[in-house]
Design a protein around this motif. Structure first.
Motif, PDB file in Angstrom:
ATOM      1  N   PRO A  37      -4.637   0.356  16.512  1.00 32.97           N
ATOM      2  CA  PRO A  37      -4.201   0.770  15.176  1.00 32.97           C
ATOM      3  C   PRO A  37      -5.031   0.117  14.082  1.00 32.97           C
ATOM      4  CG  PRO A  37      -2.637  -0.773  16.142  1.00 32.97           C
ATOM      5  CD  PRO A  37      -3.607  -0.418  17.221  1.00 32.97           C
ATOM      6  N   ALA A  38      -5.202   0.822  12.975  1.00 30.91           N
ATOM      7  CA  ALA A  38      -5.940   0.297  11.831  1.00 30.91           C
ATOM      8  C   ALA A  38      -5.061  -0.550  10.930  1.00 30.91           C
ATOM      9  CB  ALA A  38      -6.545   1.454  11.026  1.00 30.91           C
ATOM     10  N   PHE A  39      -3.752  -0.457  11.106  1.00 29.83           N
ATOM     11  CA  PHE A  39      -2.817  -1.274  10.313  1.00 29.83           C
ATOM     12  C   PHE A  39      -1.682  -1.715  11.207  1.00 29.83           C
ATOM     13  CE2 PHE A  39       1.067  -1.790   7.860  1.00 29.83           C
ATOM     14  CZ  PHE A  39       0.654  -2.674   6.872  1.00 29.83           C
ATOM     15  N   LYS A  79      -7.857  -6.012   0.507  1.00 23.50           N
ATOM     16  CA  LYS A  79      -6.933  -6.531  -0.504  1.00 23.50           C
ATOM     17  C   LYS A  79      -5.720  -7.232   0.100  1.00 23.50           C
ATOM     18  CE  LYS A  79      -8.230  -2.931  -3.827  1.00 23.50           C
ATOM     19  NZ  LYS A  79      -7.763  -1.773  -4.644  1.00 23.50           N
ATOM     20  N   LYS A  80      -5.753  -7.426   1.428  1.00 22.65           N
ATOM     21  CA  LYS A  80      -4.687  -8.135   2.148  1.00 22.65           C
ATOM     22  C   LYS A  80      -3.317  -7.477   1.937  1.00 22.65           C
ATOM     23  CE  LYS A  80      -7.160 -12.547   1.913  1.00 22.65           C
ATOM     24  NZ  LYS A  80      -7.724 -12.366   3.256  1.00 22.65           N
ATOM     25  N   VAL A  81      -3.303  -6.169   1.979  1.00 19.33           N
ATOM     26  CA  VAL A  81      -2.035  -5.436   1.910  1.00 19.33           C
ATOM     27  C   VAL A  81      -1.263  -5.675   3.212  1.00 19.33           C
ATOM     28  CG1 VAL A  81      -1.026  -3.123   1.940  1.00 19.33           C
ATOM     29  CG2 VAL A  81      -2.815  -3.673   0.291  1.00 19.33           C
ATOM     30  N   ASP A  82      -0.007  -6.100   3.096  1.00 20.40           N
ATOM     31  CA  ASP A  82       0.768  -6.435   4.290  1.00 20.40           C
ATOM     32  C   ASP A  82       1.956  -5.502   4.531  1.00 20.40           C
ATOM     33  OD1 ASP A  82       2.342  -7.173   2.194  1.00 20.40           O
ATOM     34  OD2 ASP A  82       2.479  -9.292   2.716  1.00 20.40           O
ATOM     35  N   GLY A 110       0.825  -1.198   0.000  1.00 20.23           N
ATOM     36  CA  GLY A 110       0.000   0.000   0.000  1.00 20.23           C
ATOM     37  C   GLY A 110       0.866   1.257   0.000  1.00 20.23           C
ATOM     38  N   TYR A 111       0.490   2.210  -0.851  1.00 19.26           N
ATOM     39  CA  TYR A 111       1.188   3.489  -0.934  1.00 19.26           C
ATOM     40  C   TYR A 111       0.228   4.590  -0.510  1.00 19.26           C
ATOM     41  CZ  TYR A 111       3.288   7.690  -3.011  1.00 19.26           C
ATOM     42  OH  TYR A 111       3.798   8.956  -3.221  1.00 19.26           O
ATOM     43  N   LEU A 112       0.609   5.364   0.515  1.00 13.83           N
ATOM     44  CA  LEU A 112      -0.208   6.465   1.017  1.00 13.83           C
ATOM     45  C   LEU A 112       0.609   7.753   0.959  1.00 13.83           C
ATOM     46  CD1 LEU A 112      -1.646   4.806   4.268  1.00 13.83           C
ATOM     47  CD2 LEU A 112      -2.849   5.089   2.095  1.00 13.83           C
ATOM     48  N   ARG A 113       0.204   8.687   0.127  1.00 13.98           N
ATOM     49  CA  ARG A 113       0.796  10.025   0.142  1.00 13.98           C
ATOM     50  C   ARG A 113      -0.176  10.911   0.907  1.00 13.98           C
ATOM     51  NH1 ARG A 113       1.985  10.806  -5.113  1.00 13.98           N
ATOM     52  NH2 ARG A 113       0.265  12.175  -5.648  1.00 13.98           N
ATOM     53  N   LEU A 114       0.179  11.236   2.148  1.00 14.51           N
ATOM     54  CA  LEU A 114      -0.788  11.858   3.050  1.00 14.51           C
ATOM     55  C   LEU A 114      -1.116  13.295   2.686  1.00 14.51           C
ATOM     56  CD1 LEU A 114       0.343  10.487   6.522  1.00 14.51           C
ATOM     57  CD2 LEU A 114      -1.098   9.430   4.771  1.00 14.51           C
ATOM     58  N   GLY A 115      -0.199  14.005   2.040  1.00 14.07           N
ATOM     59  CA  GLY A 115      -0.453  15.409   1.750  1.00 14.07           C
ATOM     60  C   GLY A 115      -0.550  16.202   3.044  1.00 14.07           C
ATOM     61  N   SER A 116      -1.393  17.218   3.077  1.00 15.92           N
ATOM     62  CA  SER A 116      -1.570  18.029   4.287  1.00 15.92           C
ATOM     63  C   SER A 116      -2.263  17.191   5.366  1.00 15.92           C
ATOM     64  CB  SER A 116      -2.404  19.270   3.982  1.00 15.92           C
ATOM     65  OG  SER A 116      -1.768  20.077   3.005  1.00 15.92           O
ATOM     66  N   LEU A 117      -1.803  17.333   6.595  1.00 16.18           N
ATOM     67  CA  LEU A 117      -2.411  16.592   7.698  1.00 16.18           C
ATOM     68  C   LEU A 117      -3.624  17.370   8.194  1.00 16.18           C
ATOM     69  CD1 LEU A 117       0.734  15.333   9.660  1.00 16.18           C
ATOM     70  CD2 LEU A 117      -0.368  14.413   7.602  1.00 16.18           C
ATOM     71  N   ALA A 167      -9.927  10.439   4.144  1.00 13.53           N
ATOM     72  CA  ALA A 167      -9.531   9.730   2.927  1.00 13.53           C
ATOM     73  C   ALA A 167      -8.577   8.586   3.257  1.00 13.53           C
ATOM     74  CB  ALA A 167      -8.886  10.701   1.941  1.00 13.53           C
ATOM     75  N   MET A 168      -7.676   8.801   4.216  1.00 10.86           N
ATOM     76  CA  MET A 168      -6.748   7.738   4.595  1.00 10.86           C
ATOM     77  C   MET A 168      -7.477   6.582   5.261  1.00 10.86           C
ATOM     78  SD  MET A 168      -3.371   7.860   7.054  1.00 10.86           S
ATOM     79  CE  MET A 168      -4.352   7.715   8.562  1.00 10.86           C
ATOM     80  N   ASP A 169      -8.451   6.879   6.124  1.00 13.77           N
ATOM     81  CA  ASP A 169      -9.222   5.808   6.767  1.00 13.77           C
ATOM     82  C   ASP A 169      -9.911   4.936   5.726  1.00 13.77           C
ATOM     83  OD1 ASP A 169      -8.518   6.508   9.339  1.00 13.77           O
ATOM     84  OD2 ASP A 169     -10.276   7.792   9.657  1.00 13.77           O
ATOM     85  N   LYS A 170     -10.451   5.560   4.692  1.00 17.07           N
ATOM     86  CA  LYS A 170     -11.114   4.806   3.629  1.00 17.07           C
ATOM     87  C   LYS A 170     -10.121   3.917   2.888  1.00 17.07           C
ATOM     88  CE  LYS A 170     -14.030   5.416  -0.472  1.00 17.07           C
ATOM     89  NZ  LYS A 170     -14.707   6.412  -1.360  1.00 17.07           N
ATOM     90  N   SER A 171      -8.931   4.454   2.605  1.00 14.08           N
ATOM     91  CA  SER A 171      -7.919   3.670   1.895  1.00 14.08           C
ATOM     92  C   SER A 171      -7.424   2.506   2.745  1.00 14.08           C
ATOM     93  CB  SER A 171      -6.736   4.564   1.500  1.00 14.08           C
ATOM     94  OG  SER A 171      -7.123   5.508   0.528  1.00 14.08           O
ATOM     95  N   LEU A 172      -7.262   2.724   4.051  1.00 12.51           N
ATOM     96  CA  LEU A 172      -6.827   1.639   4.916  1.00 12.51           C
ATOM     97  C   LEU A 172      -7.857   0.518   4.959  1.00 12.51           C
ATOM     98  CD1 LEU A 172      -5.267   3.626   7.913  1.00 12.51           C
ATOM     99  CD2 LEU A 172      -4.059   2.283   6.179  1.00 12.51           C
ATOM    100  N   GLY A 173      -9.143   0.869   4.900  1.00 11.84           N
ATOM    101  CA  GLY A 173     -10.182  -0.158   4.819  1.00 11.84           C
ATOM    102  C   GLY A 173     -10.089  -0.956   3.539  1.00 11.84           C
TER     103      GLY A 173
END
Length: 380
Positions: A214-216, A159-162, A134-141, A148-154
């Motif tokens: 933690p979500a991940f 997709k069993k991203v490890d 999984g690739y997360l570019r957080l941008g502004s915090l 948007a990050m919570d949705k991507s982590l779900g």
């Protein structure tokens, strides 16, 4: 005219000596018996003396005692050819200028409140690379990017991203450490301190801790550079401490501080760092920032171009080479390969012969290589 920088450093040193009393007074070393060098044998060349390094102006000024500093100002006022250069007003200006030079991230002078630079918020972006990373570019915090990050982590969990690569290379100017802590809670253990906001003037510390699971939980890489600042630096330190995340790229900005804009009588603004972020192990993140575990160079212009194009093309084209035919064994013996020749002819017909290759994200590529290497090692 006397150098304003020298005057500034003198004035700052005097100010620190008078107000803080922290400038050490040099002491004379205890007398020691002279040591006679051994006699040089006849005909033997003398040993060369080690070269002496000339001290810098900053080192010379820092070595002056409070009495020396006061004497310098007194002597300048009574002897310098231009008395107007050593007035109390010039000394005060030199003090402010010297403070801004010595504390470049802690003291900033702005023409007015309206001219204070406002950072445009950077958008969030996510993608799955190589089918499992999984690739997360957080941008502004901020709150929108957190959702948007919570949705991507779900989606990653489905997709069993490890493994995760968290890109903080466009997370700059974040002054809201409470929101930065919310980002950190998605990855760090519950009930653990994330970072501390220390405010010496008020003699109070604000500790941010995780209050959720933690979500991940998995392998994490963090990408950082000089555009990683503020709360993003505190986030990176928490991920490194709790998740043993590797930081890849270049040092962060060293601006993990809370600023306060103080108005001056003439309308200008003095921006002062009033609180600093401290990592879970107790290290201040101001002004050295976060040092990369793996240092990787990348032109800033290439990074900006890649981030701009990724919304349309994804990150894949900037880390994976475009496939092309390779020489097989028969072609190596014959010295020719019809497949390669046909591919080259087709590229020329399409006008791609002189096409400039896309920029390459060397920082992300290194992170992908590390993740792959660790996964291979762990399966042994």
């Amino acid at each position: 005219m006397i150098s304003r920088f020298l005057l500034a450093t003198l004035a700052v040193s005097i100010l620190g000596a008078n107000l803080l009393g922290q400038s050490p007074t040099p002491t004379s070393p205890a007398p020691t018996q002279p040591v006679r060098p051994p006699p040089i044998a006849s005909g033997s060349p003398a040993a060369p003396s080690p070269p002496t390094r000339k001290p810098t102006t900053r080192q010379l000024v820092d070595s002056l005692s409070p009495a020396d500093l006061q004497a310098v100002i007194t002597l300048l006022k009574s002897n310098f050819t231009n008395p107007d250069a050593i007035t109390d007003t010039e000394l005060s200006r030199a003090t402010v200028e010297g403070l801004m030079v010595r504390l470049p991230r802690g003291v900033i002078l702005l023409p007015s409140k309206e001219s204070a630079p406002l950072e445009a918020p950077s958008a969030f972006y996510s993608e799955v690379l190589d089918g499992r990373i999984g690739y997360l570019r957080l941008g502004s915090l901020n709150g929108a990017n957190l959702q948007a990050m919570d949705k991507s982590l779900g989606n990653f969990a489905a997709k069993k991203v490890d493994a995760l690569i968290i890109d903080l290379r466009c997370s700059q100017g974040t002054n809201d450490f409470a929101v930065a802590a919310e980002f950190a809670k998605r990855f760090c253990p519950k009930s653990k301190p994330l970072f501390t906001l220390r405010k010496p003037a008020a003699r109070q510390d604000r500790v941010f801790s995780s209050d959720r699971d933690p979500a991940f939980q998995g392998l994490i890489m963090v990408l950082a550079d000089g555009d990683t600042s503020g709360g993003a630096e505190a986030l990176a330190s928490a991920l490194r401490f709790h998740d043993k995340a590797l930081v890849i790229g270049k040092p962060s900005a060293g601006r993990a501080v809370e600023y306060s804009d103080l108005p001056l009588p003439g309308g200008k603004i003095l921006r002062v760092a009033v609180a600093e972020a401290v990592s879970p192990e107790g290290r201040s993140l101001f002004a050295d920032g976060i040092r990369a575990d793996l240092s990787v160079e990348m032109p800033a212009a290439d990074k900006r171009q890649i981030f701009q194009l990724s919304a349309e093309k994804g990150m894949g084209p900037f880390v994976y080479e475009t496939g092309r035919p390779h020489m097989n064994e028969a072609a190596l013996l014959a010295g020719t390969n019809p497949e390669v020749e046909a591919w080259g002819t087709a590229q020329s017909r399409r006008g791609r012969g002189s096409e400039k290759p896309p920029p390459h994200d060397t920082v992300l590529q290194r992170a992908l290589d590390v993740v792959t290497s660790l996964e291979v090692y762990q399966k042994r």
